[in-house]
Design a protein around this motif. Structure first.
Motif, PDB file in Angstrom:
ATOM      1  N   PHE A 285       1.856   0.318 -13.104  1.00  0.00           N
ATOM      2  CA  PHE A 285       1.601  -0.825 -12.230  1.00  0.00           C
ATOM      3  C   PHE A 285       0.427  -0.877 -11.681  1.00  0.00           C
ATOM      4  CE2 PHE A 285       3.104   3.010 -10.178  1.00  0.00           C
ATOM      5  CZ  PHE A 285       2.139   3.375  -9.188  1.00  0.00           C
ATOM      6  N   PHE A 286      -0.054  -1.879 -10.905  1.00  0.00           N
ATOM      7  CA  PHE A 286      -1.516  -1.825 -10.521  1.00  0.00           C
ATOM      8  C   PHE A 286      -1.520  -1.548  -8.927  1.00  0.00           C
ATOM      9  CE2 PHE A 286      -1.690  -4.712 -14.036  1.00  0.00           C
ATOM     10  CZ  PHE A 286      -2.996  -4.419 -14.599  1.00  0.00           C
ATOM     11  N   PRO A 287      -2.304  -0.662  -8.657  1.00  0.00           N
ATOM     12  CA  PRO A 287      -2.656  -0.562  -7.016  1.00  0.00           C
ATOM     13  C   PRO A 287      -3.077  -1.489  -6.395  1.00  0.00           C
ATOM     14  CG  PRO A 287      -3.092   1.632  -8.227  1.00  0.00           C
ATOM     15  CD  PRO A 287      -2.849   0.554  -9.230  1.00  0.00           C
ATOM     16  N   MET A 288      -2.963  -1.931  -5.013  1.00  0.00           N
ATOM     17  CA  MET A 288      -3.661  -3.018  -4.505  1.00  0.00           C
ATOM     18  C   MET A 288      -5.297  -2.955  -4.724  1.00  0.00           C
ATOM     19  SD  MET A 288      -1.759  -3.391  -0.833  1.00  0.00           S
ATOM     20  CE  MET A 288      -2.759  -4.763  -0.577  1.00  0.00           C
ATOM     21  N   GLY A 289      -5.709  -3.809  -5.260  1.00  0.00           N
ATOM     22  CA  GLY A 289      -7.093  -4.225  -5.393  1.00  0.00           C
ATOM     23  C   GLY A 289      -7.683  -3.640  -6.748  1.00  0.00           C
TER      24      GLY A 289
ATOM     25  N   VAL B 148      -1.987   2.412 -13.364  1.00  0.00           N
ATOM     26  CA  VAL B 148      -2.008   3.746 -13.291  1.00  0.00           C
ATOM     27  C   VAL B 148      -0.364   4.058 -13.655  1.00  0.00           C
ATOM     28  CG1 VAL B 148      -3.343   4.178 -11.254  1.00  0.00           C
ATOM     29  CG2 VAL B 148      -0.867   3.461 -10.724  1.00  0.00           C
ATOM     30  N   GLN B 149      -0.164   5.367 -14.069  1.00  0.00           N
ATOM     31  CA  GLN B 149       1.159   5.558 -14.752  1.00  0.00           C
ATOM     32  C   GLN B 149       2.078   6.399 -13.602  1.00  0.00           C
ATOM     33  OE1 GLN B 149       0.191   7.712 -18.414  1.00  0.00           O
ATOM     34  NE2 GLN B 149       0.924   5.711 -19.378  1.00  0.00           N
ATOM     35  N   SER B 150       3.252   6.237 -13.669  1.00  0.00           N
ATOM     36  CA  SER B 150       4.243   7.151 -12.769  1.00  0.00           C
ATOM     37  C   SER B 150       5.590   7.074 -13.579  1.00  0.00           C
ATOM     38  CB  SER B 150       4.168   6.792 -11.420  1.00  0.00           C
ATOM     39  OG  SER B 150       5.188   7.732 -10.507  1.00  0.00           O
ATOM     40  N   ASP B 151       5.994   8.249 -13.885  1.00  0.00           N
ATOM     41  CA  ASP B 151       7.286   8.329 -14.424  1.00  0.00           C
ATOM     42  C   ASP B 151       8.376   8.948 -13.691  1.00  0.00           C
ATOM     43  OD1 ASP B 151       9.573   8.483 -16.014  1.00  0.00           O
ATOM     44  OD2 ASP B 151       8.581   9.747 -17.625  1.00  0.00           O
ATOM     45  N   PHE B 152       8.923   8.120 -12.887  1.00  0.00           N
ATOM     46  CA  PHE B 152       9.800   8.632 -11.916  1.00  0.00           C
ATOM     47  C   PHE B 152      11.231   8.259 -12.060  1.00  0.00           C
ATOM     48  CE2 PHE B 152       8.103   4.735 -10.619  1.00  0.00           C
ATOM     49  CZ  PHE B 152       9.371   3.760 -10.179  1.00  0.00           C
TER      50      PHE B 152
ATOM     51  N   ASP C  20      -2.950   6.897  -3.009  1.00  0.00           N
ATOM     52  CA  ASP C  20      -2.240   7.067  -4.088  1.00  0.00           C
ATOM     53  C   ASP C  20      -0.662   6.161  -4.018  1.00  0.00           C
ATOM     54  OD1 ASP C  20      -3.686   8.220  -5.716  1.00  0.00           O
ATOM     55  OD2 ASP C  20      -2.856  10.421  -5.114  1.00  0.00           O
ATOM     56  N   GLY C  21      -0.121   6.240  -2.929  1.00  0.00           N
ATOM     57  CA  GLY C  21       1.063   5.592  -2.776  1.00  0.00           C
ATOM     58  C   GLY C  21       2.217   6.423  -3.119  1.00  0.00           C
ATOM     59  N   LEU C  22       3.703   5.870  -2.645  1.00  0.00           N
ATOM     60  CA  LEU C  22       4.706   6.786  -2.911  1.00  0.00           C
ATOM     61  C   LEU C  22       5.241   6.806  -4.239  1.00  0.00           C
ATOM     62  CD1 LEU C  22       6.656   5.408   0.394  1.00  0.00           C
ATOM     63  CD2 LEU C  22       5.525   7.620  -0.104  1.00  0.00           C
TER      64      LEU C  22
ATOM     65  N   SER D  10       0.864  -1.161  -0.006  1.00  0.00           N
ATOM     66  CA  SER D  10       0.077  -0.026   0.122  1.00  0.00           C
ATOM     67  C   SER D  10       0.852   1.374   0.063  1.00  0.00           C
ATOM     68  CB  SER D  10      -1.022  -0.073   1.346  1.00  0.00           C
ATOM     69  OG  SER D  10      -1.611   1.173   1.164  1.00  0.00           O
ATOM     70  N   SER D  11       2.030   1.366   1.001  1.00  0.00           N
ATOM     71  CA  SER D  11       2.743   2.510   0.802  1.00  0.00           C
ATOM     72  C   SER D  11       3.394   2.830  -0.452  1.00  0.00           C
ATOM     73  CB  SER D  11       3.846   2.198   1.961  1.00  0.00           C
ATOM     74  OG  SER D  11       3.165   2.080   3.144  1.00  0.00           O
ATOM     75  N   LEU D  12       4.023   1.735  -1.325  1.00  0.00           N
ATOM     76  CA  LEU D  12       4.769   1.919  -2.236  1.00  0.00           C
ATOM     77  C   LEU D  12       3.640   2.237  -3.499  1.00  0.00           C
ATOM     78  CD1 LEU D  12       7.237  -0.816  -2.198  1.00  0.00           C
ATOM     79  CD2 LEU D  12       7.542   1.671  -1.833  1.00  0.00           C
ATOM     80  N   PHE D  13       2.730   1.413  -3.453  1.00  0.00           N
ATOM     81  CA  PHE D  13       1.926   1.184  -4.929  1.00  0.00           C
ATOM     82  C   PHE D  13       0.434   1.854  -4.825  1.00  0.00           C
ATOM     83  CE2 PHE D  13       4.921  -2.291  -4.908  1.00  0.00           C
ATOM     84  CZ  PHE D  13       5.590  -1.863  -5.974  1.00  0.00           C
ATOM     85  N   GLY D  14       0.306   2.173  -3.500  1.00  0.00           N
ATOM     86  CA  GLY D  14      -1.318   2.845  -3.323  1.00  0.00           C
ATOM     87  C   GLY D  14      -2.184   1.633  -3.204  1.00  0.00           C
ATOM     88  N   HIS D  15      -3.531   1.917  -2.831  1.00  0.00           N
ATOM     89  CA  HIS D  15      -4.710   0.922  -2.718  1.00  0.00           C
ATOM     90  C   HIS D  15      -6.002   1.609  -3.231  1.00  0.00           C
ATOM     91  CE1 HIS D  15      -4.502   2.100   1.370  1.00  0.00           C
ATOM     92  NE2 HIS D  15      -5.720   2.440   1.064  1.00  0.00           N
ATOM     93  N   ILE D  16      -7.137   0.865  -3.869  1.00  0.00           N
ATOM     94  CA  ILE D  16      -8.115   1.517  -3.863  1.00  0.00           C
ATOM     95  C   ILE D  16      -8.886   1.400  -2.628  1.00  0.00           C
ATOM     96  CG2 ILE D  16      -8.127   0.897  -6.376  1.00  0.00           C
ATOM     97  CD1 ILE D  16     -10.272  -1.360  -5.950  1.00  0.00           C
ATOM     98  N   LYS D  17     -10.087   1.969  -2.555  1.00  0.00           N
ATOM     99  CA  LYS D  17     -11.027   1.564  -1.297  1.00  0.00           C
ATOM    100  C   LYS D  17     -11.483   0.425  -1.277  1.00  0.00           C
ATOM    101  CE  LYS D  17     -15.209   3.774   0.872  1.00  0.00           C
ATOM    102  NZ  LYS D  17     -16.240   4.633   0.633  1.00  0.00           N
TER     103      LYS D  17
END
Length: 527
Positions: free
Chosen positions: A315-319, A324-328, A279-281, A261-268
């Motif tokens: 990547f896929f947030p949990m659930g 979602v996209q993230s260019d870091f 959202d996640g880190l 959850s911390s890294l990739f986030g999650h949905i409700k």
């Protein structure tokens, strides 16, 4: 989101004067032509002109003509006072200052540098500044139509260009100064003396400004990995290579569902207790830099998802059913031997290969003892900034502390973090802003207790009543003497710096007199 287009360039003192009165509209004029291109809309033109009244008059006439052909274009005039526009150093310095003071809003605006006008020196300087990313821009060149077509089509053509600028080495010394500034920035202005560390910093500076690939910083806890990662992020931001924030996480603190959850986030509703989406880190680092400290502590599932996020920027947030996209940009840190963890099946080989393109080792404080003194000065300066109180060492107190800090007793298990804490303690307790010998002795005792070590006994010193400073210094001298081939050899090692200022250095005599202060001689040491 549509971005505004902004062009920057000089007036052409010859070409932009082409034609008089109404006849000028039948002539190709590069600045006006730039704003007449059917496939290139210029929302704002930053027009640089010389210091004479004639130059200003031409610039004002060009502004009126641009507004005639492109009413939506805003024209801003900039006076640049140059004594000799053909002097490389003067021109580069002036344009560098212009770029440094200009507010670039890359989130809402695209920038073009018009290289058709100005001297050849100005054009080369535009090239160099744009390549080095002091100008977050592309280069644009305008050209007249061929032959008689020019009179029927005074707008001519425009071309976006990308040149290999490596052959332009006229001001290499200026680049060397800029690189030195970047290196000092990465080291926070600390004049490090360790050869291996300085070499690593030089490579990190080049990689940081030329590559978006992941970096891996390897070193013990407290060696400065997090600090250096922040400085790399700030350096890239100053060169307009990053717009996003710096996001840091210690992977050793991540466990179970909380790690994902911390890294990739999650949905409700992704798991029990997930009452709101997160959202996640990785998403927080979009457009910026993600620093994953202690990456070797990540679990297998997190490693697999991280590899996908690095390679695909998705990547896929949990659930979640949708990616979602993230260019870091990624910097990873570890104190572990990741090769060994790969061999033991604890770390993914493919992830290690992905983050191992640029690996830099940061030695701990015990391996950089020559950097203790400049770091002491740095910590005192930081204490002054944060506490608004200047603190300094007494001369003998500093010698006493440095003698201990360089001795084998000083383990520096916590590395630079521990040195910082030590200096902070003494600075806080220092009366009247001075760190004296009793305060240093107290701090040395505190460190010895923390490390579980006692002051060593030296057979030749047993039974002698000596100040702690004299004992520590003499112990260090005796160690050099025992390893030296002769009295002169020991003297050359001990007085390597000060002997250079003497026309006839007599190292053996200096050392003999020093030992005599403690009723010792060379033969005693050798026996």
């Amino acid at each position: 989101m549509h971005k505004r287009s902004v062009a920057i360039g000089f007036i052409g003192t010859t070409l932009d004067r082409n034609g008089k009165g109404a006849a000028r509209w039948n002539k190709w004029r590069p600045t006006v032509a730039l704003c007449q291109q059917p496939d290139l809309s210029i929302d704002r033109l930053e027009l640089i002109h010389g210091k004479s009244e004639r130059d200003l008059g031409l610039a004002e006439r060009l502004r009126e003509d641009v507004l005639s052909v492109s009413p939506h274009t805003e024209v801003r005039l900039h006076r640049l006072a140059l004594h000799n526009p053909w002097d490389f150093e003067e021109m580069y310095g002036a344009l560098h200052d212009f770029a440094s003071s200009y507010h670039f809003d890359t989130e809402h605006e695209d920038y073009l540098v018009h290289i058709t006008t100005g001297t050849h020196v100005a054009q080369i300087c535009w090239f160099l500044l744009t390549e080095a990313r002091y100008l977050p821009a592309r280069l644009v060149q305008t050209s007249p139509a061929r032959g008689k077509e020019e009179e029927r089509d005074p707008a001519g053509t425009s071309t976006l260009i990308d040149l290999d600028l490596s052959r332009y080495d006229h001001i290499a010394s200026r680049f060397q100064r800029e690189q030195a500034h970047s290196l000092a920035f990465l080291k926070a202005g600390i004049a490090t003396r360790n050869v291996a560390f300085n070499h690593s910093i030089e490579q990190i500076e080049r990689v940081a400004l030329r590559s978006t690939a992941p970096m891996l910083l390897v070193g013990p806890t407290g060696a400065g990995k997090s600090f250096l990662a922040r400085r790399i992020h700030e350096l890239k931001r100053t060169r307009h290579q990053l717009e996003g924030r710096f996001v840091e996480v210690n992977c050793a603190t991540l466990r179970g569902d909380g790690a994902m959850s911390s890294l990739f986030g999650h949905i409700k509703g992704a798991f029990t207790g997930a009452q709101n989406a997160r959202d996640g880190l990785l998403r927080a680092a979009d457009g910026g830099m993600l620093f994953l400290d202690e990456i070797g502590e990540l679990g297998a599932d997190e490693q697999a998802m991280l590899l996908k996020a690095i390679e695909e920027k998705r990547f896929f947030p949990m659930g979640a059913d949708n990616e979602v996209q993230s260019d870091f940009q990624l910097i990873a840190g570890t104190h572990r031997d990741l090769r060994k963890q790969v061999a033991e099946g604890l770390f993914r080989e493919d992830l290690y290969a992905r983050i191992n393109l640029w690996t830099f080792e940061l030695p701990g404080l015990a391996g950089r003892r020559e950097d203790i003194e400049p770091n002491i000065d740095f910590e005192l300066q930081r204490h002054a900034r944060e506490q608004g109180r200047n603190v300094r060492f007494n001369l003998e107190a500093k010698r006493q502390y440095l003698a201990f800090a360089h001795s084998p007793q000083a383990r520096w298990a916590g590395n630079f973090r521990e040195l910082s804490a030590s200096i902070t303690r003494m600075a806080t307790l220092a009366d009247s802003g001075r760190i004296d010998e009793p305060l240093v002795s107290e701090e040395i005792t505190r460190l010895q207790r923390a490390w579980g070590v006692a002051a060593p006994t030296e057979p030749l010193l047993e039974g002698r009543e000596l100040d702690l400073f004299d004992r520590l210094q003499l112990e260090a001298v005796l160690r050099v003497c025992r390893d030296a081939r002769s009295l002169s050899d020991a003297g050359r090692q001990l007085f390597a710096v000060s002997r250079q200022d003497k026309e006839k250095p007599n190292d053996a005599d200096r050392l003999r007199k020093y030992l005599a202060r403690f009723e010792l001689d060379w033969n005693q040491l050798r026996s």
